[in-house]
Design an enzyme around this catalytic site. Structure first.
Site, short mmCIF file in Angstrom:
data_model
loop_
_atom_site.label_atom_id
_atom_site.label_comp_id
_atom_site.label_asym_id
_atom_site.label_seq_id
_atom_site.Cartn_x
_atom_site.Cartn_y
_atom_site.Cartn_z
N ASP A 181 0.84 -1.20 0.00
CA ASP A 181 0.00 0.00 0.00
C ASP A 181 0.87 1.25 0.00
OD1 ASP A 181 -2.85 1.24 0.65
OD2 ASP A 181 -1.39 2.26 1.92
N TYR A 219 3.22 9.63 -0.63
CA TYR A 219 4.29 9.05 0.21
C TYR A 219 5.67 9.25 -0.42
CZ TYR A 219 0.40 6.47 2.46
OH TYR A 219 -0.78 6.11 3.08
N LYS A 256 -2.53 5.84 -4.53
CA LYS A 256 -3.66 6.75 -4.23
C LYS A 256 -3.54 8.08 -4.96
CE LYS A 256 -3.61 4.78 0.43
NZ LYS A 256 -2.21 4.64 0.82
N HIS A 287 -7.42 9.42 -1.95
CA HIS A 287 -6.77 9.44 -0.63
C HIS A 287 -7.65 10.06 0.45
CE1 HIS A 287 -2.40 9.23 0.99
NE2 HIS A 287 -3.25 8.99 1.95
#
Ligand code: NAD
Length: 276
Positions: free
Chosen positions: A40, A45, A70, A103
């Site tokens: 994930d 990120y 996402k 998200h």
């Protein structure tokens, strides 16, 4: 490993590795070696390239992996869902993702973003699409026009935030619930330590010869909740997946449910500021 069948018919591992703040490939390699097949990540990120490198280095067949990324909040606001997915796929070095999540429900754009994501799904660049941090009211709103039902709703969920109303609406709508910060997250060390030391968790750990983290992760599995604990520590990465040789009784699942305090460790989707 146990799988869940998504409303698309695809199989998804019930447990994967969350890679928020993971900044080297070794944790992902350790996870693959331990049997993880689901990762994930998110464009926010800033580690999709690293995930892609780990996938290539692993030599694992693409169809054995389940990769989630996402759509970011800035991407939503600028109406860039399609371009963002292309960028994510380029960084990952993949032709498709198994799951593309929105998200956060950015208030002014989330309904439009869902329609944009439906188009990506129909083009096949995302084998499944879903949402994250959606409250019941967000699901009710997109339901007015959806042509694709979200496969997943990924939300903060742990024994202090059991999300029962969302679990019920998810079951009714065939949306699988997925827990982020399943162990209480990395933000508040004391909170996690207190949760792990709670007598309900400790006594179950003793009974099954497991750790508190394993009891909490197994509670997710026994509730049918998909989970993605994060760790960069090899022993913990291996520990977190070693939960498929026992199960909790219904009474034990309920005892952990009773620890709920509606306590969030992360932002509240109803009040989060659109600054990330
Ligand atoms: P988590 O509950 O997975 O906790 C991580 C913390 O627990 C870290 O400090 C880690 O070192 C520690 N830990 C891990 N395994 C342990 C073990 N066996 N024993 C003791 N401590 C252990 O929290 P998280 O990282 O916030 O969430 C997991 C994943 O969820 C993230 O990596 C990310 O992929 C996803 N996530 C999504 C959102 C979202 O908005 N959709 C938000 C936060 C996180």
């Amino acid at each position: 490993m146990k799988n869940i069948t998504l409303n698309t018919g695809a199989e998804m591992p019930m447990l994967g590795l969350g890679v928020y703040k993971i900044d080297d490939t070794s944790s992902i390699h350790t996870a693959f070696e331990a049997g993880y097949r689901s990762i994930d990540t998110a464009s926010a990120y800033d580690n999709e390239e690293l995930v892609g490198a780990a996938i290539r280095e692993s030599g694992l067949p693409r169809d054995e992996l389940f990769i989630t990324t996402k759509l970011s909040n800035p991407g939503q606001r600028e109406g860039r869902a399609g371009v963002e997915l292309d960028d994510s796929l380029n960084r990952l070095g993949l032709d498709y993702v198994d799951l593309y999540l929105m998200h956060w429900p950015v208030p002014e754009t989330y309904a439009d973003s869902w329609r944009a994501m439906e188009k990506l799904f129909k083009k096949g660049r995302a084998k499944a699409i879903g949402v994250s941090n959606f409250q019941s009211r967000h699901i009710t709103e997109i339901k007015k026009q959806w042509t694709v039902v979200p496969a997943i709703n990924q939300v903060e969920l742990h024994p202090r935030l059991t999300q029962k109303p969302l679990l019920w609406i998810s079951k009714m709508e065939t949306i699988a619930l997925q827990s982020w910060s399943p162990l209480g997250g990395g933000r508040d060390f004391a909170f996690k330590e207190q949760l792990f030391a709670h007598e309900t968790i400790e006594s179950l750990a003793k009974k099954y010869g497991k750790t508190p983290a394993q009891i909490i992760l197994r509670w997710n599995i026994d509730l049918g909740i998909v989970t993605i604990p994060k760790s960069a520590t090899p022993e913990r990465i291996r520990e977190n997946i070693d939960i498929f040789d026992f199960s909790l009784t219904q009474a034990e699942v309920t005892a952990i449910d009773m620890l709920n305090q509606n306590h969030r460790t992360g932002p509240d989707p109803d009040t989060f500021h659109n600054d990330f």
